[in-house]
Design a protein around this motif. Structure first.
Motif, PDB file in Angstrom:
ATOM      1  N   SER A  68       0.836  -1.202   0.000  1.00 31.28           N
ATOM      2  CA  SER A  68       0.000   0.000   0.000  1.00 31.28           C
ATOM      3  C   SER A  68       0.872   1.253   0.000  1.00 31.28           C
ATOM      4  O   SER A  68       0.491   2.261  -0.603  1.00 31.28           O
ATOM      5  CB  SER A  68      -0.989  -0.022   1.168  1.00 31.28           C
ATOM      6  OG  SER A  68      -0.320   0.190   2.373  1.00 31.28           O
ATOM      7  N   VAL A  97       1.684   1.706  -3.601  1.00 31.89           N
ATOM      8  CA  VAL A  97       0.535   2.193  -4.366  1.00 31.89           C
ATOM      9  C   VAL A  97       0.311   3.676  -4.095  1.00 31.89           C
ATOM     10  O   VAL A  97       0.049   4.464  -5.014  1.00 31.89           O
ATOM     11  CB  VAL A  97      -0.716   1.362  -4.015  1.00 31.89           C
ATOM     12  CG1 VAL A  97      -1.957   2.020  -4.546  1.00 31.89           C
ATOM     13  CG2 VAL A  97      -0.580  -0.031  -4.565  1.00 31.89           C
ATOM     14  N   PHE A 137       2.711   5.678  -5.908  1.00 26.37           N
ATOM     15  CA  PHE A 137       2.395   5.610  -7.339  1.00 26.37           C
ATOM     16  C   PHE A 137       1.272   6.587  -7.698  1.00 26.37           C
ATOM     17  O   PHE A 137       1.355   7.307  -8.685  1.00 26.37           O
ATOM     18  CB  PHE A 137       1.993   4.170  -7.699  1.00 26.37           C
ATOM     19  CG  PHE A 137       1.753   3.953  -9.150  1.00 26.37           C
ATOM     20  CD1 PHE A 137       2.820   3.852 -10.027  1.00 26.37           C
ATOM     21  CD2 PHE A 137       0.468   3.851  -9.654  1.00 26.37           C
ATOM     22  CE1 PHE A 137       2.612   3.653 -11.371  1.00 26.37           C
ATOM     23  CE2 PHE A 137       0.250   3.649 -11.000  1.00 26.37           C
ATOM     24  CZ  PHE A 137       1.330   3.554 -11.859  1.00 26.37           C
ATOM     25  N   ILE A 138       0.220   6.618  -6.867  1.00 27.37           N
ATOM     26  CA  ILE A 138      -0.874   7.574  -7.117  1.00 27.37           C
ATOM     27  C   ILE A 138      -0.316   8.989  -7.117  1.00 27.37           C
ATOM     28  O   ILE A 138      -0.633   9.809  -7.983  1.00 27.37           O
ATOM     29  CB  ILE A 138      -1.968   7.454  -6.034  1.00 27.37           C
ATOM     30  CG1 ILE A 138      -2.544   6.052  -5.990  1.00 27.37           C
ATOM     31  CG2 ILE A 138      -3.077   8.446  -6.283  1.00 27.37           C
ATOM     32  CD1 ILE A 138      -3.548   5.871  -4.880  1.00 27.37           C
ATOM     33  N   MET A 190       1.433   9.864 -10.200  1.00 23.91           N
ATOM     34  CA  MET A 190       0.592   9.990 -11.391  1.00 23.91           C
ATOM     35  C   MET A 190       0.106  11.420 -11.585  1.00 23.91           C
ATOM     36  O   MET A 190      -0.398  11.773 -12.643  1.00 23.91           O
ATOM     37  CB  MET A 190      -0.600   9.029 -11.288  1.00 23.91           C
ATOM     38  CG  MET A 190      -0.281   7.629 -11.741  1.00 23.91           C
ATOM     39  SD  MET A 190       0.247   7.575 -13.447  1.00 23.91           S
ATOM     40  CE  MET A 190       1.904   7.003 -13.287  1.00 23.91           C
ATOM     41  N   ARG A 247       2.131  13.716 -11.800  1.00 23.13           N
ATOM     42  CA  ARG A 247       3.387  14.251 -12.314  1.00 23.13           C
ATOM     43  C   ARG A 247       4.246  14.781 -11.182  1.00 23.13           C
ATOM     44  O   ARG A 247       3.748  15.416 -10.260  1.00 23.13           O
ATOM     45  CB  ARG A 247       3.174  15.371 -13.356  1.00 23.13           C
ATOM     46  CG  ARG A 247       2.350  14.959 -14.562  1.00 23.13           C
ATOM     47  CD  ARG A 247       3.038  13.867 -15.363  1.00 23.13           C
ATOM     48  NE  ARG A 247       2.237  13.515 -16.530  1.00 23.13           N
ATOM     49  CZ  ARG A 247       1.327  12.536 -16.535  1.00 23.13           C
ATOM     50  NH1 ARG A 247       1.106  11.833 -15.457  1.00 23.13           N
ATOM     51  NH2 ARG A 247       0.650  12.270 -17.641  1.00 23.13           N
ATOM     52  N   ASP A 254      -0.794  19.106  -9.564  1.00 27.21           N
ATOM     53  CA  ASP A 254      -2.181  18.641  -9.658  1.00 27.21           C
ATOM     54  C   ASP A 254      -2.701  18.259  -8.260  1.00 27.21           C
ATOM     55  O   ASP A 254      -2.128  17.385  -7.615  1.00 27.21           O
ATOM     56  CB  ASP A 254      -2.225  17.426 -10.597  1.00 27.21           C
ATOM     57  CG  ASP A 254      -3.630  17.062 -10.982  1.00 27.21           C
ATOM     58  OD1 ASP A 254      -4.554  17.546 -10.307  1.00 27.21           O
ATOM     59  OD2 ASP A 254      -3.808  16.306 -11.949  1.00 27.21           O
ATOM     60  N   LEU A 277      -5.590  16.822  -7.401  1.00 24.74           N
ATOM     61  CA  LEU A 277      -6.505  15.691  -7.294  1.00 24.74           C
ATOM     62  C   LEU A 277      -5.832  14.411  -6.791  1.00 24.74           C
ATOM     63  O   LEU A 277      -6.342  13.780  -5.867  1.00 24.74           O
ATOM     64  CB  LEU A 277      -7.212  15.451  -8.629  1.00 24.74           C
ATOM     65  CG  LEU A 277      -8.437  14.580  -8.439  1.00 24.74           C
ATOM     66  CD1 LEU A 277      -9.615  15.396  -7.978  1.00 24.74           C
ATOM     67  CD2 LEU A 277      -8.767  13.817  -9.690  1.00 24.74           C
ATOM     68  N   PRO A 278      -4.669  14.016  -7.356  1.00 23.93           N
ATOM     69  CA  PRO A 278      -4.039  12.791  -6.825  1.00 23.93           C
ATOM     70  C   PRO A 278      -3.729  12.906  -5.339  1.00 23.93           C
ATOM     71  O   PRO A 278      -3.718  11.902  -4.633  1.00 23.93           O
ATOM     72  CB  PRO A 278      -2.751  12.678  -7.649  1.00 23.93           C
ATOM     73  CG  PRO A 278      -3.032  13.389  -8.893  1.00 23.93           C
ATOM     74  CD  PRO A 278      -3.945  14.515  -8.527  1.00 23.93           C
ATOM     75  N   LEU A 320      -6.852  11.954  -3.706  1.00 32.51           N
ATOM     76  CA  LEU A 320      -7.071  10.516  -3.853  1.00 32.51           C
ATOM     77  C   LEU A 320      -6.171   9.735  -2.904  1.00 32.51           C
ATOM     78  O   LEU A 320      -6.589   8.772  -2.267  1.00 32.51           O
ATOM     79  CB  LEU A 320      -6.793  10.073  -5.296  1.00 32.51           C
ATOM     80  CG  LEU A 320      -7.651  10.685  -6.393  1.00 32.51           C
ATOM     81  CD1 LEU A 320      -7.337  10.014  -7.714  1.00 32.51           C
ATOM     82  CD2 LEU A 320      -9.124  10.515  -6.083  1.00 32.51           C
ATOM     83  N   THR A 362      -7.440   9.572   0.627  1.00 29.49           N
ATOM     84  CA  THR A 362      -8.485   8.562   0.795  1.00 29.49           C
ATOM     85  C   THR A 362      -7.883   7.163   0.845  1.00 29.49           C
ATOM     86  O   THR A 362      -8.238   6.343   1.704  1.00 29.49           O
ATOM     87  CB  THR A 362      -9.482   8.644  -0.377  1.00 29.49           C
ATOM     88  OG1 THR A 362      -9.780  10.008  -0.622  1.00 29.49           O
ATOM     89  CG2 THR A 362     -10.737   7.893  -0.082  1.00 29.49           C
ATOM     90  N   ALA A 363      -6.931   6.920  -0.070  1.00 35.57           N
ATOM     91  CA  ALA A 363      -6.336   5.578  -0.132  1.00 35.57           C
ATOM     92  C   ALA A 363      -5.560   5.273   1.139  1.00 35.57           C
ATOM     93  O   ALA A 363      -5.596   4.145   1.641  1.00 35.57           O
ATOM     94  CB  ALA A 363      -5.427   5.479  -1.357  1.00 35.57           C
ATOM     95  N   ILE A 414      -8.120   4.432   3.977  1.00 36.21           N
ATOM     96  CA  ILE A 414      -8.722   3.106   3.802  1.00 36.21           C
ATOM     97  C   ILE A 414      -7.680   2.021   4.051  1.00 36.21           C
ATOM     98  O   ILE A 414      -7.932   1.036   4.758  1.00 36.21           O
ATOM     99  CB  ILE A 414      -9.340   2.979   2.394  1.00 36.21           C
ATOM    100  CG1 ILE A 414     -10.548   3.899   2.281  1.00 36.21           C
ATOM    101  CG2 ILE A 414      -9.753   1.556   2.117  1.00 36.21           C
ATOM    102  CD1 ILE A 414     -11.210   3.873   0.938  1.00 36.21           C
ATOM    103  N   ALA A 453      -7.051   1.543   7.789  1.00 40.71           N
ATOM    104  CA  ALA A 453      -8.140   0.824   8.462  1.00 40.71           C
ATOM    105  C   ALA A 453      -8.062  -0.663   8.151  1.00 40.71           C
ATOM    106  O   ALA A 453      -8.217  -1.520   9.027  1.00 40.71           O
ATOM    107  CB  ALA A 453      -9.482   1.395   8.032  1.00 40.71           C
TER     108      ALA A 453
END
Lengths: 509, 120
Positions: free
Chosen positions: B37, B40, B43-44, B47, B49, B71, B73-74, B77, B80-81, B84, B87
């Motif tokens: 995780s 990941v 990596f997000i 993404m 850039r 950016d 937005l990532p 995201l 949130t990741a 989660i 948890a």
């Protein structure tokens, strides 16, 4: 009407939160409260289905942000059908659990509602990241439901189930972020517009992300090389939970169907029909492996788990059947197999409860108490699964096979579905004769028939009968759904063109 | 340089995570999933850039285009990741502890471990 789109998500979420308080204040009221919430959900879903059957696609903008920037929910015929199916199966599952279950499994009712919220959210969302969040919501509730009062053996199966799903979630996140990195959006409708215009140098990356997405959904749908977590987890789950889980593989199937319809449609350029052939092949392999597993099952619940896997494989193969019109049949089969799969788990548990120490082991021994009643119910279910004429399995399989005539993959599809149908019939017949006919002892003392348990199973069987009696309207709806899926432009336009609600003019500025 | 560092970091974390996930003991698997995780999440983040010294928040004086900002937005995201994932790790740890006490061993499969491999 559009504002009602959020209701199937909010209602179980709020009910689940409230149930935690109800559990403290009036533990006996939990069951009634949960049933009331599911009945209300059912009523809303019927209304939404009626609304969606007109053929338009509705979008609801969360937080009133216009579509590609905010999160959108969308309701079309397929979503409405899945919502209704969820509520329709949740009701008998809850009835079967009955009032006594709350004492056996703490927070059962709260988790049940949270799982419904996750399922409904996954069926409604038009955004890939939101789909991930809904998957996690329904999974975390399912872990809790699965492991309630679990023995050592179920704990091992549950641990593997959680690990497989967490790895799948990691893959999901990689696919989603890769798509964002390439296309700059995660809204499904926006992706449908932007993916075909991806520059040539990042085309490979985008296709890899899309295929990875399909891999994740195949894990959820329990397609063969990725689906071996299912049998152990499902056969060790408590019956009301297993019945609800019969829907969970359908979430994977739904996601495959949605993504292939919107993103991999015939007009998607380099993405057209992406992953169709491997999905078809693996679907067929899943059916075959599950048939062998059904033959080898040692418990009735294990047999039910294998049959659920088999129906998931059938659905994926029918959806991915190259260039065919098997889709209306597949939608029909989806409704049928969810209801019947759930019913089989409940009957297996009811028989196990009435057979003394042998439980649902498929060995000769005493038949269950009230043998005639349970034998009749089991026979009806077996006939429905095998596809013997008067029941829903026949209509579903017939529509699917008839639709696939002339498709290039049809001979393979026909032979696998028909041959494994025979294997499943033999497996079911053997299970039935072991339990009911090879009686080596008289049935144990008759346990009082709990009306709620019986009502739950009868309700699920009534669905199977209703699907046959109302075959013409159901089939029309399934055909219209397939038609809508084949032309995703309506979905894309509806999501992207829905304007935010204008804010009311402020008085006295 | 920063790109090389980030991508090799993600690669090493993923490799370690996969290796640990394939091991037999539940604790190793939990650690493996945690490493996965992390990979990941990075990596997000990547993404959106890789930009050095750029803010995701609008500030006066700079035009609101991606030339001047990273950016956002990532970053939302990944938040949130992370939540989660955190948890889920807690739940998995509780689960493997429960399994350890209910079954007396902490292997992922039902078969008992060969004695020479795990001395007790």
């Amino acid at each position: 009407m559009t504002a009602w789109l959020i209701a199937p998500f909010l209602l179980p979420l709020a009910a689940g939160a409230l149930l935690l308080f109800v559990e403290r204040v009036a533990p006996r009221a939990q069951f009634a409260f949960g049933v009331a919430a599911v009945v209300a959900l059912l009523a809303i879903d019927v209304r939404l289905l009626e609304h969606a059957s007109a053929g338009q696609v509705d979008a609801y903008l969360l937080g009133n942000w216009p579509a590609p920037f905010g999160i959108a929910l969308a309701l079309d015929r397929l979503s409405a059908l899945m919502l209704l199916l969820t509520a329709a199966i949740a009701l008998p599952s809850l009835l079967y659990a009955g009032p006594r279950w709350a004492a056996r499994a703490p927070h059962f009712h709260a988790f049940f509602q949270l799982q419904l919220a996750g399922l409904n959210g996954a069926f409604l969302t038009a955004d890939l990241f939101n789909l991930f969040v809904c998957f996690e919501l329904l999974l975390i509730a399912s872990y809790a439901l699965l492991l309630h009062g679990a023995g050592a053996k179920a704990l091992g199966a549950g641990f593997r189930y959680v690990v497989v799903n967490l790895v799948a979630s990691s893959l999901f996140l990689i696919a989603v972020s890769l798509l964002y990195g390439v296309a700059g959006t995660l809204n499904l409708a926006d992706l449908a517009v932007k993916l075909p215009r991806v520059p040539a140098e990042s085309l490979g990356l985008a296709q890899a992300a899309c295929l990875l997405l399909l891999v994740v959904f195949a894990v959820k749908a329990a397609i063969v090389p990725l689906g071996f977590w299912l049998p152990a987890a499902y056969r060790n789950a408590p019956a009301p939970v297993a019945a609800l889980f019969a829907l969970m593989t359908k979430v994977g199937v739904y996601a495959i169907l949605r993504v292939s319809s919107v993103l991999f449609g015939t007009e998607a350029g380099a993405f057209a029909e992406l992953g169709r052939e491997p999905l078809f092949a693996f679907g067929l392999v899943t059916i075959a492996v599950a048939a062998v597993g059904a033959w080898a099952a040692r418990r009735l619940a294990g047999l039910a788990a294998m049959l659920v896997t088999m129906s998931a494989g059938t659905l994926v193969a029918a959806i991915a059947l190259p260039g065919s019109a098997a889709l209306p049949g597949a939608v029909f089969y989806l409704a049928h197999s969810a209801a019947i799969g759930a019913a089989l788990f409940l009957v297996a548990d009811a028989i196990a409860d009435r057979r003394g120490e042998l439980r649902d082991l498929l060995v000769a021994g005493p038949p269950p108490a009230h043998p005639a009643l349970w034998a009749l119910l089991f026979l009806a279910l077996a006939a429905a699964i095998a596809g013997i004429p008067p029941l829903s399995g026949f209509v579903a399989k017939f529509t699917m096979l008839a639709g696939s005539v002339g498709a290039p993959g049809a001979p393979a599809f026909w032979s696998v579905v028909l041959a494994t149908g025979l294997v499943a019939t033999v497996a079911l017949a053997r299970a039935g004769s072991r339990i009911f006919w090879e009686a080596t002892a008289p049935p144990p003392e008759a346990r009082r028939l709990i009306p709620l348990e019986f009502a739950a199973i009868a309700l699920l069987l009534a669905y199977a009968i209703a699907i046959v009696v109302l075959a013409a309207p159901v089939q029309r709806y399934a055909a219209a759904t397939a038609d809508q899926l084949a032309r995703p432009q309506g979905y894309v336009e509806a999501v992207l063109a829905t304007p935010p609600v204008p804010s009311p003019p402020r008085a006295g500025h | 340089m920063i790109e090389l560092l980030l991508s090799s970091g993600i690669g090493v974390l993923t490799a370690g995570g996969v290796w640990l996930c394939l091991r037999r003991r539940t604790f190793d698997v939990v650690l493996g999933l945690t490493l996965l995780s992390y990979a990941v999440n990075l990596f997000i983040f990547a993404m959106g850039r890789v930009r050095v010294g750029a803010l995701p928040i609008l500030r006066p004086g700079a035009a609101p285009t991606l030339e001047h900002y990273t950016d956002p937005l990532p970053q939302a995201l990944v938040l949130t990741a992370i939540v989660i994932g955190f948890a889920m790790t807690a739940l998995l740890l509780a689960l493997s502890l429960k399994g350890r006490f209910a079954r007396g061993e902490d292997t992922c499969d039902d078969a008992p471990p060969p004695p020479e491999e795990y001395p007790r």
